[in-house]
Motif scaffolding. Structure first.
Motif, mmCIF file in Angstrom:
data_model
loop_
_atom_site.group_PDB
_atom_site.id
_atom_site.type_symbol
_atom_site.label_atom_id
_atom_site.label_comp_id
_atom_site.label_asym_id
_atom_site.label_seq_id
_atom_site.Cartn_x
_atom_site.Cartn_y
_atom_site.Cartn_z
ATOM 1 N N PRO A 87 41.615 -38.271 39.395
ATOM 2 C CA PRO A 87 40.889 -37.577 40.470
ATOM 3 C C PRO A 87 39.403 -37.937 40.558
ATOM 4 C CG PRO A 87 41.236 -36.113 38.606
ATOM 5 C CD PRO A 87 41.972 -37.377 38.282
ATOM 6 N N VAL A 88 38.806 -37.504 41.661
ATOM 7 C CA VAL A 88 37.349 -37.580 41.826
ATOM 8 C C VAL A 88 36.785 -36.193 41.542
ATOM 9 C CG1 VAL A 88 35.473 -37.991 43.456
ATOM 10 C CG2 VAL A 88 37.491 -39.472 43.495
ATOM 11 N N TYR A 89 35.893 -36.093 40.573
ATOM 12 C CA TYR A 89 35.200 -34.844 40.275
ATOM 13 C C TYR A 89 33.848 -34.846 40.999
ATOM 14 C CZ TYR A 89 38.408 -33.438 36.444
ATOM 15 O OH TYR A 89 39.485 -33.041 35.694
ATOM 16 N N VAL A 90 33.126 -33.748 40.874
ATOM 17 C CA VAL A 90 31.838 -33.637 41.561
ATOM 18 C C VAL A 90 30.728 -33.390 40.534
ATOM 19 C CG1 VAL A 90 32.897 -32.764 43.681
ATOM 20 C CG2 VAL A 90 32.088 -31.146 41.957
ATOM 21 N N PHE A 91 29.478 -33.702 40.914
ATOM 22 C CA PHE A 91 28.329 -33.299 40.106
ATOM 23 C C PHE A 91 27.216 -32.840 41.034
ATOM 24 C CE2 PHE A 91 25.477 -37.014 40.563
ATOM 25 C CZ PHE A 91 26.370 -38.000 40.995
ATOM 26 N N GLU A 99 35.328 -29.998 38.204
ATOM 27 C CA GLU A 99 36.485 -30.493 38.934
ATOM 28 C C GLU A 99 36.241 -30.285 40.417
ATOM 29 O OE1 GLU A 99 40.558 -29.464 37.990
ATOM 30 O OE2 GLU A 99 39.914 -29.081 35.927
ATOM 31 N N GLY A 100 36.575 -31.259 41.211
ATOM 32 C CA GLY A 100 36.313 -31.122 42.642
ATOM 33 C C GLY A 100 37.574 -31.218 43.441
ATOM 34 N N ARG A 101 37.396 -31.070 44.701
ATOM 35 C CA ARG A 101 38.502 -31.212 45.631
ATOM 36 C C ARG A 101 38.779 -32.708 45.753
ATOM 37 N NH1 ARG A 101 37.932 -32.019 51.133
ATOM 38 N NH2 ARG A 101 35.709 -32.066 50.757
ATOM 39 N N ASP A 102 39.959 -33.154 45.317
ATOM 40 C CA ASP A 102 40.271 -34.576 45.424
ATOM 41 C C ASP A 102 41.008 -34.780 46.731
ATOM 42 O OD1 ASP A 102 40.331 -37.200 44.745
ATOM 43 O OD2 ASP A 102 42.110 -37.047 43.492
ATOM 44 N N ALA A 103 40.244 -35.160 47.745
ATOM 45 C CA ALA A 103 40.775 -35.134 49.104
ATOM 46 C C ALA A 103 41.704 -36.307 49.422
ATOM 47 C CB ALA A 103 39.614 -35.118 50.092
ATOM 48 N N ARG A 212 37.699 -40.118 29.856
ATOM 49 C CA ARG A 212 37.375 -39.034 30.781
ATOM 50 C C ARG A 212 38.573 -38.827 31.713
ATOM 51 N NH1 ARG A 212 33.992 -38.777 27.651
ATOM 52 N NH2 ARG A 212 31.759 -38.337 27.827
ATOM 53 N N PRO A 213 38.753 -37.595 32.241
ATOM 54 C CA PRO A 213 39.928 -37.344 33.092
ATOM 55 C C PRO A 213 39.752 -37.822 34.527
ATOM 56 C CG PRO A 213 38.670 -35.320 32.797
ATOM 57 C CD PRO A 213 37.987 -36.371 31.953
ATOM 58 N N TYR A 214 38.575 -38.256 34.903
ATOM 59 C CA TYR A 214 38.315 -38.595 36.309
ATOM 60 C C TYR A 214 38.151 -40.104 36.500
ATOM 61 C CZ TYR A 214 33.651 -38.055 34.201
ATOM 62 O OH TYR A 214 32.563 -38.117 33.363
ATOM 63 N N TYR A 215 38.465 -40.526 37.749
ATOM 64 C CA TYR A 215 38.171 -41.905 38.190
ATOM 65 C C TYR A 215 36.729 -42.000 38.676
ATOM 66 C CZ TYR A 215 37.489 -45.203 42.046
ATOM 67 O OH TYR A 215 36.953 -46.123 42.916
ATOM 68 N N GLY A 216 36.328 -40.990 39.465
ATOM 69 C CA GLY A 216 34.996 -41.061 40.070
ATOM 70 C C GLY A 216 34.301 -39.714 40.056
ATOM 71 N N LEU A 217 32.986 -39.780 40.268
ATOM 72 C CA LEU A 217 32.161 -38.571 40.367
ATOM 73 C C LEU A 217 31.314 -38.701 41.621
ATOM 74 C CD1 LEU A 217 30.793 -38.428 36.693
ATOM 75 C CD2 LEU A 217 32.504 -36.893 37.710
ATOM 76 N N VAL A 218 31.311 -37.661 42.456
ATOM 77 C CA VAL A 218 30.509 -37.706 43.672
ATOM 78 C C VAL A 218 29.513 -36.552 43.659
ATOM 79 C CG1 VAL A 218 32.226 -36.408 45.066
ATOM 80 C CG2 VAL A 218 30.611 -37.951 46.197
#
Ligand SMILES: Cc1cc2nc3c(=O)[nH]c(=O)nc-3n(C[C@H](O)[C@H](O)[C@H](O)COP(=O)(O)OP(=O)(O)OC[C@H]3O[C@@H](n4cnc5c(N)ncnc54)[C@H](O)[C@@H]3O)c2cc1C
Length: 347
Positions: A87-91, A99-103, A212-218
């Motif tokens: 997923p894509v997480y947020v910062f 954790e973010g909305r992985d749209a 890390r559990p995420y692919y990307g951070l936005v």
């Protein structure tokens, strides 16, 4: 209609060429591209004889558009299509990750990188592609078009033109064009009115694998200097086992302020941000780096349709994300398909 000229070999132009070649097999399509490769801002580099492959412009193509999904999974060979499923997480402004909305359903690239999209589209056609050929002048003579490159070489005559560069570069070409028509100035003005966001990208290589559990951070509040951070190792075939490659994209304001600054300093600053946000001090000291400034990264709006239609009446078809009104690869592809169809049907 037998001769078609295409300025630029981005995704939009590749999709248009695919449609034109399919519908008008007798047509000769000539593509002039200023850089050494195809697919424009969906850009891939290889390093160490291809041990590393990284998408340093667009990160992936979304599966948001049915026609583009069909193009990528059915029309084109989908061999090597890879999905970054993490997923894509947020910062936020403080660098705090959550954790973010992985749209996005799919986050597609290829084992050999995103440039495969244009490579595969062009490979299925008889188009002639001239790389490292920058168009300087568009010329209209009677009912035909000609293109002149920076060496003074003339290409054409063409019955129709497809124009794919980002809006500011299309506007420059139109302003300088040898074409006496109101459609020229109205389209130039409409293209100039499209504002762009800039992105300065650092690519950071490490001899260890991040866990890390995420692919990307936005960055969702758009208040951090870093706008996006992602892990190329989440795309199969891009990074050797046991290593990591981060793509760090600065936000618009930082990118504009530091566009012409010392690249090594910019890379070090973005690596330090990556270390802080991901929470791993080792990231501040990459083993190897790469970088790219994208002055015209993302159009903020779409061009007015009226001038686009008027130019089409003269046989000039603009295609790309700024024509679609969405700064996304799938939107550029869809717009290219539609632009190609307009040209074929003369509308
Ligand atoms: C850093 C970055 C990150 C992005 N991330 C994403 C993402 O994750 N997902 C997503 O969907 N989209 C993303 N995008 C947007 C996406 O890359 C674009 O929407 C898409 O690639 C645009 O394609 P296009 O065909 O419209 O134009 P372009 O790709 O810009 O193609 C235009 C072509 O014209 C050529 N050209 C320009 N002037 C001339 C000239 N005078 N003569 C000859 N050739 C010329 C250029 O070299 C280029 O090849 C990102 C873009 C950037 C820069």
């Amino acid at each position: 209609m037998t001769d078609i000229g295409v300025i630029g070999a981005g995704a939009g132009a590749a999709a248009a060429t695919h449609v034109i070649d399919g519908a008008l097999p007798e047509a000769d399509v000539t593509v002039l591209e200023k850089s050494g490769g195809v697919c424009g801002r969906a850009a891939t580099r290889r390093r160490a004889d291809g041990r590393y492959v990284y998408d340093y412009g667009a990160n992936y193509v979304k599966s948001d558009d049915e026609r583009v999904v069909e193009l990528l999974t059915e029309t084109l060979d989908d061999e090597g299509l890879v999905d970054a499923t993490a997923p894509v997480y947020v910062f936020d402004e403080t660098g705090t990750v959550s954790e973010g909305r992985d749209a996005d359903d799919h986050k597609w690239s290829y084992r050999q990188g995103l440039t495969q999209i244009a490579k595969r589209l062009f490979a299925g056609t008889d188009a002639t592609i001239h790389r490292r050929t920058r168009v300087e002048t568009i010329r209209r003579t009677g009912d035909t078009w000609a293109l002149v490159d920076t060496d003074g070489t003339e290409y054409g005559p063409f019955d129709r033109l497809v124009c794919n560069p980002p809006a500011p570069q299309t506007a420059d070409l139109l302003r300088a064009a040898d074409w006496d028509a109101e459609a020229r100035t109205t389209l130039a003005a409409a293209a100039e009115a499209v504002d762009y966001r800039s992105i300065w990208t650092a690519v950071l290589g490490y001899p260890f694998r991040l866990d890390r559990p995420y692919y990307g951070l936005v960055n969702v509040d758009k208040a951090h200097d870093l706008g996006w951070l992602s892990r190329e190792e989440c795309k199969s075939g891009h990074v050797p086992d046991g290593e990591s490659v981060l793509v760090a994209q600065a936000n618009h304001e930082w990118s504009v302020a530091n566009y012409d600054a010392d690249p090594a300093t910019n890379v070090a600053t973005l690596a330090a941000h990556a270390a802080e946000i991901v929470g791993d001090d080792r990231l501040a000291d990459p083993a190897w780096t790469d970088h790219q400034g994208w002055r015209y990264a993302l159009p903020e709006s779409g061009v007015d349709a009226g001038p686009v239609d008027s130019a089409a009446e003269h046989g000039l078809y603009v295609v790309g994300d700024w024509v679609a009104g969405e700064a996304r690869l799938h939107a550029a592809l869809r717009n290219g398909l539609e632009g190609g169809e307009r040209l074929v049907h003369g509308v």
